[in-house]
Scaffold this active site. Structure first.
Site, PDB file in Angstrom:
ATOM      1  N   ASP A   7      13.534  -0.927   9.471  1.00 54.81           N
ATOM      2  CA  ASP A   7      14.115  -1.983  10.320  1.00 54.81           C
ATOM      3  C   ASP A   7      14.968  -1.390  11.445  1.00 54.81           C
ATOM      4  OD1 ASP A   7      16.328  -1.107   8.853  1.00 54.81           O
ATOM      5  OD2 ASP A   7      16.997  -3.115   8.279  1.00 54.81           O
ATOM      6  N   GLU A   8      15.268  -0.081  11.359  1.00 54.28           N
ATOM      7  CA  GLU A   8      16.136   0.522  12.383  1.00 54.28           C
ATOM      8  C   GLU A   8      15.488   0.514  13.760  1.00 54.28           C
ATOM      9  OE1 GLU A   8      18.398   3.909  11.353  1.00 54.28           O
ATOM     10  OE2 GLU A   8      18.311   3.430   9.236  1.00 54.28           O
ATOM     11  N   LYS A  40      10.705   6.973  14.712  1.00 57.30           N
ATOM     12  CA  LYS A  40       9.933   6.046  13.878  1.00 57.30           C
ATOM     13  C   LYS A  40       9.274   4.975  14.762  1.00 57.30           C
ATOM     14  CE  LYS A  40       9.628   5.927   9.937  1.00 57.30           C
ATOM     15  NZ  LYS A  40       8.729   6.619   8.946  1.00 57.30           N
TER      16      LYS A  40
HETATM   17  P1  NAD Z   1      13.219  11.214   1.977  1.00 57.92           P
HETATM   18  O1  NAD Z   1      13.938  11.972   3.042  1.00 57.92           O
HETATM   19  O2  NAD Z   1      13.868  11.007   0.662  1.00 57.92           O
HETATM   20  O3  NAD Z   1      11.806  11.880   1.689  1.00 57.92           O
HETATM   21  C1  NAD Z   1      10.962  12.346   2.720  1.00 57.92           C
HETATM   22  C2  NAD Z   1       9.868  13.184   2.071  1.00 57.92           C
HETATM   23  O4  NAD Z   1       8.975  13.616   3.094  1.00 57.92           O
HETATM   24  C3  NAD Z   1      10.395  14.445   1.381  1.00 57.92           C
HETATM   25  O5  NAD Z   1       9.791  14.596   0.118  1.00 57.92           O
HETATM   26  C4  NAD Z   1       9.981  15.566   2.326  1.00 57.92           C
HETATM   27  O6  NAD Z   1       9.752  16.804   1.658  1.00 57.92           O
HETATM   28  C5  NAD Z   1       8.704  15.004   2.921  1.00 57.92           C
HETATM   29  N1  NAD Z   1       8.407  15.575   4.241  1.00 57.92           N
HETATM   30  C6  NAD Z   1       9.257  15.714   5.302  1.00 57.92           C
HETATM   31  N2  NAD Z   1       8.619  16.315   6.321  1.00 57.92           N
HETATM   32  C7  NAD Z   1       7.338  16.529   5.909  1.00 57.92           C
HETATM   33  C8  NAD Z   1       6.192  17.093   6.534  1.00 57.92           C
HETATM   34  N3  NAD Z   1       6.251  17.560   7.789  1.00 57.92           N
HETATM   35  N4  NAD Z   1       5.047  17.153   5.822  1.00 57.92           N
HETATM   36  C9  NAD Z   1       4.989  16.700   4.545  1.00 57.92           C
HETATM   37  N5  NAD Z   1       6.037  16.173   3.907  1.00 57.92           N
HETATM   38  C10 NAD Z   1       7.198  16.067   4.585  1.00 57.92           C
HETATM   39  O7  NAD Z   1      12.859   9.818   2.668  1.00 57.92           O
HETATM   40  P2  NAD Z   1      12.813   8.351   2.036  1.00 57.92           P
HETATM   41  O8  NAD Z   1      14.158   7.766   2.106  1.00 57.92           O
HETATM   42  O9  NAD Z   1      12.072   8.385   0.761  1.00 57.92           O
HETATM   43  O10 NAD Z   1      11.916   7.611   3.147  1.00 57.92           O
HETATM   44  C11 NAD Z   1      10.502   7.586   3.041  1.00 57.92           C
HETATM   45  C12 NAD Z   1       9.933   6.807   4.198  1.00 57.92           C
HETATM   46  O11 NAD Z   1      10.467   5.486   4.202  1.00 57.92           O
HETATM   47  C13 NAD Z   1      10.274   7.398   5.571  1.00 57.92           C
HETATM   48  O12 NAD Z   1       9.146   7.275   6.400  1.00 57.92           O
HETATM   49  C14 NAD Z   1      11.408   6.522   6.072  1.00 57.92           C
HETATM   50  O13 NAD Z   1      11.423   6.466   7.494  1.00 57.92           O
HETATM   51  C15 NAD Z   1      11.040   5.182   5.462  1.00 57.92           C
HETATM   52  N6  NAD Z   1      12.166   4.266   5.195  1.00 57.92           N
HETATM   53  C16 NAD Z   1      13.273   4.702   4.502  1.00 57.92           C
HETATM   54  C17 NAD Z   1      14.307   3.810   4.228  1.00 57.92           C
HETATM   55  C18 NAD Z   1      15.526   4.230   3.432  1.00 57.92           C
HETATM   56  O14 NAD Z   1      16.466   3.427   3.281  1.00 57.92           O
HETATM   57  N7  NAD Z   1      15.575   5.426   2.880  1.00 57.92           N
HETATM   58  C19 NAD Z   1      14.224   2.483   4.668  1.00 57.92           C
HETATM   59  C20 NAD Z   1      13.082   2.081   5.380  1.00 57.92           C
HETATM   60  C21 NAD Z   1      12.056   2.979   5.625  1.00 57.92           C
HETATM   61  P1  TYD Z   2      22.794   5.352   5.967  1.00 56.64           P
HETATM   62  O1  TYD Z   2      22.696   5.313   4.493  1.00 56.64           O
HETATM   63  O2  TYD Z   2      22.844   6.677   6.641  1.00 56.64           O
HETATM   64  O3  TYD Z   2      21.609   4.464   6.514  1.00 56.64           O
HETATM   65  P2  TYD Z   2      21.342   3.919   8.022  1.00 56.64           P
HETATM   66  O4  TYD Z   2      22.149   4.645   8.980  1.00 56.64           O
HETATM   67  O5  TYD Z   2      19.919   4.289   8.126  1.00 56.64           O
HETATM   68  O6  TYD Z   2      21.605   2.464   7.972  1.00 56.64           O
HETATM   69  O7  TYD Z   2      24.083   4.556   6.401  1.00 56.64           O
HETATM   70  C1  TYD Z   2      24.289   3.197   6.012  1.00 56.64           C
HETATM   71  C2  TYD Z   2      25.573   2.730   6.679  1.00 56.64           C
HETATM   72  O8  TYD Z   2      26.671   3.471   6.099  1.00 56.64           O
HETATM   73  C3  TYD Z   2      25.619   3.003   8.181  1.00 56.64           C
HETATM   74  O9  TYD Z   2      26.327   1.936   8.811  1.00 56.64           O
HETATM   75  C4  TYD Z   2      26.442   4.285   8.281  1.00 56.64           C
HETATM   76  C5  TYD Z   2      27.396   4.171   7.103  1.00 56.64           C
HETATM   77  N1  TYD Z   2      27.822   5.470   6.507  1.00 56.64           N
HETATM   78  C6  TYD Z   2      29.189   5.759   6.356  1.00 56.64           C
HETATM   79  O10 TYD Z   2      30.064   4.947   6.696  1.00 56.64           O
HETATM   80  N2  TYD Z   2      29.540   6.959   5.805  1.00 56.64           N
HETATM   81  C7  TYD Z   2      28.604   7.878   5.419  1.00 56.64           C
HETATM   82  O11 TYD Z   2      28.996   8.985   4.949  1.00 56.64           O
HETATM   83  C8  TYD Z   2      27.213   7.562   5.570  1.00 56.64           C
HETATM   84  C9  TYD Z   2      26.149   8.538   5.159  1.00 56.64           C
HETATM   85  C10 TYD Z   2      26.858   6.338   6.117  1.00 56.64           C
END
Ligand code: NAD
Ligand code: TYD
Length: 347
Positions: free
Chosen positions: A124-125, A152
Site C-alpha cells: 500500500d506504500e 515497488k
Molecule cells: P523480507 O525482507 O522479510 O524478505 C525478502 C526475501 O527476499 C528474503 O528472504 C530475501 O533473501 C529475498 N531476496 C531479496 N533480494 C533477493 C534477490 N535479489 N533474489 C532472490 N531473493 C531475494 O520481506 P517481507 O516483509 O517478507 O516482504 C515480502 C514481499 O511483500 C515484498 O515484496 C514486500 O514489498 C511485500 N510487502 C511487505 C509488507 C510488510 O509489511 N512486510 C507489506 C506489503 C507488501
Molecule cells: P515500518 O515497520 O518500517 O513500516 P513502513 O514504514 O513500511 O510503514 O514502520 C511502521 C511505522 O513505524 C512507520 O510510521 C515508521 C515507524 N517506526 C518507528 O517509529 N520507529 C522504528 O524504529 C521503526 C522501524 C518504524
C-alpha cells in the site's frame, strides 16, 4: 498447483510457503538469502516432499529461465524484494536492483515461457500518505515517498504493462503493514517486541502519531492463495487489515503485553519523507473472493509476542553482526547519518 515462489525464506514468503505446502501445493522456492532471508523460517517444511529450496538471485536471468524450464510451474508468486524503508533511505541501490530489475527479469522469463499466472506481491506504500478520511482503492494515484515505495511502484507498473502489452496473466496485490512470527526485527512491530523483551529503549520516530493499517501475515497469505485461484488477469487487489492505529498506540500495547513500563519509549529524529497515514479499501477483494481478515490486532499481537518469547534462539541468530551494524547506523548514529544524507547545508 506447482508454484515458483521467490523470496520464500523471508517473513511473508516463508509464511506463504508453509501454508501452501500444508495445503498440498508443490513449491520451488528461489531466494538469495540476503540478511532478511533465513532458512530457519523454513524448518517446518524442511522434510516435506512438496518443498524444494534453491539459493539464487532473481536478477540472474539464466538461472530463472532454467528453473522455469525444468519445473514448469503453473504460477510464479513473487515476494522477493528489499523491503525496509529505512534501509532504502540509507542505501537505495539494492532496491532498484532487486525490486525493479529483478521483477523485470522474472517477467521476461515468464513471458518467454508463456506462464499461466504471475502474482506480483506489492504494498500500500505505493499510494503514499493519505489525508483522513480518504482510503486508497485500486484506482488511486501512485505517490510513493521512499526509494522502497518508488521501486515497488515501478515494479507494479512494469508487471501491469506485461499484461497490457503481451497478455501475460499478471495480478498485482497491495497489502498493508504485515506483522506476525518470523518477521526480521527491523520493522516496527518485531523491533519493538524484541527491544521490549530485552528491556532496551523503543525508538519512536517523531511524534509517533503516524497511522498504519495492520494485517496479520497469515491473513495476507490466505488472501494470496484465494487470488491465485479467483483473481482476474491484469487486475490489482488491495489487501488491508481493517485495523488503523497510531504507532504510539502499537508501541504502548506491546509494552503492556510484554509487561514493561512505558518509560522505555524514546522519541527519536523523524524518518525523512515519513508518510503520515496509510489507509486501504479492500472492498474489491471481498467482493470477488469473499476474503476478509480473520485475526484481530489484539489476538495477532498476543500470538506474535508469544512467538518471540518462545523463539529467543531465532532472535539471537538474526541479531548478528549485519543487524548490529544497521542498528548502529539507523539508531545510535541517527543524527549524523541523516545529516550526511541531507547533504551539505547551503550557506
Ligand atoms: P523480507 O525482507 O522479510 O524478505 C525478502 C526475501 O527476499 C528474503 O528472504 C530475501 O533473501 C529475498 N531476496 C531479496 N533480494 C533477493 C534477490 N535479489 N533474489 C532472490 N531473493 C531475494 O520481506 P517481507 O516483509 O517478507 O516482504 C515480502 C514481499 O511483500 C515484498 O515484496 C514486500 O514489498 C511485500 N510487502 C511487505 C509488507 C510488510 O509489511 N512486510 C507489506 C506489503 C507488501
Ligand atoms: P515500518 O515497520 O518500517 O513500516 P513502513 O514504514 O513500511 O510503514 O514502520 C511502521 C511505522 O513505524 C512507520 O510510521 C515508521 C515507524 N517506526 C518507528 O517509529 N520507529 C522504528 O524504529 C521503526 C522501524 C518504524
Amino acid at each position: 498447483m506447482k508454484l515458483l515462489v521467490t523470496g520464500g525464506a523471508g517473513f511473508i514468503g516463508s509464511e506463504f510457503v508453509r501454508l501452501a505446502v500444508g495445503e498440498g501445493h508443490q513449491v520451488l522456492n528461489l531466494d538469495k538469502l540476503t540478511y532478511a532471508g533465513n532458512l530457519e523460517n523454513l524448518e517446518p517444511v524442511r522434510d516435506q516432499p512438496g518443498h524444494r529450496f534453491v539459493r539464487g538471485d532473481i536478477c540472474d536471468a539464466a538461472l530463472v529461465d532454467a528453473l522455469l524450464t525444468e519445473s514448469r510451474p503453473d504460477a510464479i508468486v513473487h515476494f522477493a524484494a528489499e523491503s525496509h524503508v529505512d534501509r532504502s533511505i540509507l542505501s537505495p541501490q539494492p532496491f532498484v536492483d532487486t525490486n525493479v530489475k529483478g521483477t523485470f527479469t522474472l517477467l521476461e522469463a515468464a513471458r518467454a515461457r508463456r506462464l499461466d499466472r504471475f502474482l506480483h506481491v506489492s504494498t500500500d506504500e505505493v499510494y503514499g500518505s493519505l489525508e483522513p478520511p480518504i482510503e486508497a482503492d485500486e484506482d488511486s494515484p501512485l505517490r510513493p515517498s521512499s526509494p522502497y515505495a518508488a521501486s515497488k511502484a515501478g515494479a507494479d507498473l512494469l508487471a501491469l504493462s506485461y499484461f497490457a502489452t503481451y497478455r501475460l496473466p499478471v495480478l498485482v496485490t497491495r497489502a498493508s503493514n504485515n506483522y506476525g512470527p518470523y518477521q526480521f526485527p527491523e520493522k516496527l512491530v518485531p523491533l519493538m517486541i524484541t527491544n521490549a523483551l530485552a528491556g532496551r529503549p523503543l525508538p519512536v520516530y517523531g511524534d509517533g502519531r503516524q497511522v498504519r493499517d495492520w494485517l496479520y501475515v497469515e491473513d495476507h497469505c490466505q488472501a494470496l492463495l484465494a487470488l491465485l485461484e479467483k483473481g482476474r488477469d491484469g487486475e490489482i487487489y488491495n489487501i488491508g487489515g481493517n485495523c488503523a492505529l497510531e504507532n504510539l498506540e502499537v508501541v504502548r500495547r506491546i509494552l503492556a503485553s510484554a509487561g514493561r513500563g512505558q518509560e522505555l519509549i524514546e522519541h527519536v529524529t523523524d524518518r525523512p519523507g515519513h508518510d503520515r497515514r496509510y489507509a486501504l479499501s479492500s472492498a474489491k477483494l471481498l467482493r470477488e473472493t469473499g476474503w476478509e481478515p480473520r485475526v484481530g490486532f489484539e489476538a495477532g499481537l498476543e500470538r506474535t509476542i508469544a512467538w518471540y518469547r518462545a523463539n529467543r534462539g531465532w532472535v539471537e541468530h538474526v541479531r548478528s553482526g549485519e543487524y548490529l551494524g544497521y542498528y548502529e547506523r539507523n539508531y545510535s548514529c541517527r543524527e549524523v547519518e541523516l545529516a550526511r544524507l541531507a547533504g551539505p547545508s547551503t550557506p
